[in-house]
Design a protein around this motif. Structure first.
Motif, short mmCIF file in Angstrom:
data_model
loop_
_atom_site.label_atom_id
_atom_site.label_comp_id
_atom_site.label_asym_id
_atom_site.label_seq_id
_atom_site.Cartn_x
_atom_site.Cartn_y
_atom_site.Cartn_z
N LEU A 87 47.84 36.14 21.35
CA LEU A 87 46.74 35.54 20.59
C LEU A 87 47.08 34.14 20.09
O LEU A 87 46.31 33.19 20.29
CB LEU A 87 46.38 36.44 19.41
N ASP A 88 48.23 34.01 19.43
CA ASP A 88 48.61 32.71 18.89
C ASP A 88 48.78 31.69 20.01
O ASP A 88 48.42 30.51 19.87
CB ASP A 88 49.91 32.82 18.09
N GLU A 89 49.32 32.13 21.13
CA GLU A 89 49.51 31.24 22.28
C GLU A 89 48.16 30.79 22.83
O GLU A 89 48.00 29.64 23.25
CB GLU A 89 50.31 31.95 23.37
N ALA A 90 47.18 31.70 22.85
CA ALA A 90 45.84 31.34 23.34
C ALA A 90 45.19 30.30 22.43
O ALA A 90 44.55 29.36 22.91
CB ALA A 90 44.97 32.59 23.44
N LEU A 91 45.35 30.46 21.12
CA LEU A 91 44.80 29.48 20.19
C LEU A 91 45.41 28.11 20.43
O LEU A 91 44.71 27.09 20.49
CB LEU A 91 45.06 29.92 18.74
N ALA A 92 46.74 28.08 20.57
CA ALA A 92 47.43 26.81 20.76
C ALA A 92 47.09 26.18 22.11
O ALA A 92 46.85 24.97 22.21
CB ALA A 92 48.94 27.02 20.64
N GLN A 93 47.06 27.00 23.16
CA GLN A 93 46.81 26.49 24.50
C GLN A 93 45.43 25.85 24.62
O GLN A 93 45.26 24.85 25.32
CB GLN A 93 46.95 27.63 25.51
N HIS A 94 44.45 26.41 23.93
CA HIS A 94 43.08 25.90 24.04
C HIS A 94 42.69 25.00 22.87
O HIS A 94 41.52 24.63 22.74
CB HIS A 94 42.10 27.07 24.15
N GLY A 95 43.65 24.67 22.02
CA GLY A 95 43.37 23.76 20.92
C GLY A 95 42.39 24.29 19.90
O GLY A 95 41.61 23.54 19.31
N ILE A 96 42.43 25.60 19.67
CA ILE A 96 41.52 26.22 18.70
C ILE A 96 42.19 26.21 17.34
O ILE A 96 43.10 26.99 17.05
CB ILE A 96 41.17 27.66 19.12
N ASP A 97 41.79 25.28 16.50
CA ASP A 97 42.36 25.20 15.16
C ASP A 97 41.26 24.83 14.18
O ASP A 97 40.15 24.47 14.55
CB ASP A 97 43.51 24.20 15.10
N SER A 98 41.58 24.92 12.89
CA SER A 98 40.59 24.66 11.86
C SER A 98 41.28 24.33 10.55
O SER A 98 42.46 24.68 10.35
CB SER A 98 39.68 25.89 11.69
N ARG A 99 40.57 23.69 9.66
CA ARG A 99 41.10 23.45 8.32
C ARG A 99 41.01 24.70 7.47
O ARG A 99 41.54 24.74 6.36
CB ARG A 99 40.33 22.30 7.66
N PHE A 100 40.34 25.73 7.98
CA PHE A 100 40.26 27.02 7.30
C PHE A 100 41.17 28.03 8.01
O PHE A 100 41.44 27.90 9.21
CB PHE A 100 38.83 27.55 7.30
N PRO A 101 41.65 29.05 7.30
CA PRO A 101 42.46 30.08 7.94
C PRO A 101 41.66 30.82 9.03
O PRO A 101 40.49 31.15 8.84
CB PRO A 101 42.80 31.03 6.79
N LEU A 102 42.32 31.02 10.18
CA LEU A 102 41.69 31.74 11.29
C LEU A 102 42.32 33.13 11.40
O LEU A 102 43.54 33.29 11.28
CB LEU A 102 41.87 30.98 12.60
N PHE A 103 41.48 34.13 11.66
CA PHE A 103 41.94 35.51 11.82
C PHE A 103 41.55 35.94 13.23
O PHE A 103 40.44 36.45 13.46
CB PHE A 103 41.29 36.41 10.77
N PRO A 104 42.44 35.71 14.21
CA PRO A 104 42.08 35.96 15.61
C PRO A 104 42.20 37.43 16.01
O PRO A 104 42.99 38.20 15.44
CB PRO A 104 43.10 35.10 16.37
N SER A 105 41.42 37.80 17.01
CA SER A 105 41.50 39.11 17.63
C SER A 105 41.11 38.94 19.10
O SER A 105 40.52 37.92 19.47
CB SER A 105 40.59 40.12 16.96
N ALA A 106 41.44 39.92 19.91
CA ALA A 106 41.11 39.85 21.34
C ALA A 106 39.98 40.82 21.64
O ALA A 106 39.96 41.94 21.13
CB ALA A 106 42.33 40.18 22.19
N GLY A 107 39.03 40.40 22.46
CA GLY A 107 37.93 41.27 22.83
C GLY A 107 36.73 40.51 23.32
O GLY A 107 36.75 39.29 23.41
N SER A 108 35.69 41.24 23.63
CA SER A 108 34.44 40.67 24.10
C SER A 108 33.28 41.33 23.40
O SER A 108 33.38 42.47 22.96
CB SER A 108 34.29 40.84 25.62
N VAL A 109 32.19 40.64 23.30
CA VAL A 109 30.99 41.17 22.67
C VAL A 109 30.12 41.82 23.74
O VAL A 109 29.80 41.19 24.74
CB VAL A 109 30.20 40.06 21.94
N VAL A 110 29.76 43.09 23.53
CA VAL A 110 28.90 43.80 24.47
C VAL A 110 27.45 43.50 24.11
O VAL A 110 27.03 43.73 22.98
CB VAL A 110 29.15 45.32 24.41
N PRO A 111 26.66 42.95 25.04
CA PRO A 111 25.25 42.65 24.73
C PRO A 111 24.50 43.90 24.29
O PRO A 111 24.75 45.00 24.78
CB PRO A 111 24.69 42.11 26.05
N ALA A 112 23.59 43.74 23.36
CA ALA A 112 22.80 44.88 22.88
C ALA A 112 21.85 45.35 23.97
O ALA A 112 21.37 44.58 24.76
CB ALA A 112 22.02 44.46 21.64
#
Length: 201
Positions: free
Chosen positions: A176-201
């Motif tokens: 997870l942390d590696e994915a955030l770093a690799q794709h430049g996903i950062d924020s001035r707020f704390p991020l709480f990452p998880s892995a998964g996908s959203v199933v369409p309703a």
């Protein structure tokens, strides 16, 4: 016993033949068929609502109309203030938590005070960050990283942002942390990452 069996056999032999041939059950009779097995949930749906959690939710007390009315009153009093976070009802239905960042307006506090004698408690909880700022940041993250971030949202407690990263991105990056770093996903707020996908309703 033999007499009874012979009588039943005789009655069966004398029963008139029904239309449709010998394989058709007589009219007025119901033919019982075995129930088909319930098909298992598809793998992509198994994690959405675990059976034990579903049963637990069904056993919870109902949310009263008074609680819903109190929340509606708070929303009206708060208007579109970015300091207002999503209210939360406790699982045992004994507490309504109104989340706010900074000084609480008199109109909002008045609604809270008006329910002091209700069957439930109503309190104001301060959030570390302004809910409106968290929501704006969540929108930015999913817009800028739509191929990697599958879902995002401000946390109810107002302490950061939940970010769901696609399983493919996490696997390719090695974590997870590696994915955030690799794709430049950062924020001035704390991020709480998880892995998964959203199933369409």
């Amino acid at each position: 016993m033999l007499t009874v069996l012979l009588a039943l056999t005789a009655c069966a032999d004398q029963a008139p033949q029904q239309p449709g041939g010998p394989g058709t059950p007589p009219s007025g009779y119901v033919e019982l068929q075995p129930m088909p097995d319930v098909p298992p949930l598809p793998e992509e749906l198994e994690h959405v609502v675990p059976p034990d959690e579903l049963l637990e939710d069904l056993a919870l007390p109902l949310v009263s109309a008074e609680m819903l009315d109190a929340i509606d009153q708070v929303r009206v009093a708060a208007g579109n203030s970015p300091d207002f976070g999503d209210p939360e009802i406790s699982r045992d239905r004994t507490l309504v938590t109104v989340r706010w960042h900074g000084p609480v307006p008199a109109a909002v506090q008045q609604v809270v005070d008006a329910h002091a004698g209700a069957d439930f408690a109503m309190v104001v909880e301060q959030t570390p960050f302004r809910p409106g700022d968290l929501q704006a940041e969540a929108s930015r993250l999913i817009t800028e990283h739509s191929g990697v971030v599958s879902a995002v949202g401000a946390r109810a407690a107002g302490d950061g942002i939940d970010v769901m990263i696609t399983e493919q991105a996490v696997e390719e990056a090695g974590g997870l942390d590696e994915a955030l770093a690799q794709h430049g996903i950062d924020s001035r707020f704390p991020l709480f990452p998880s892995a998964g996908s959203v199933v369409p309703a």
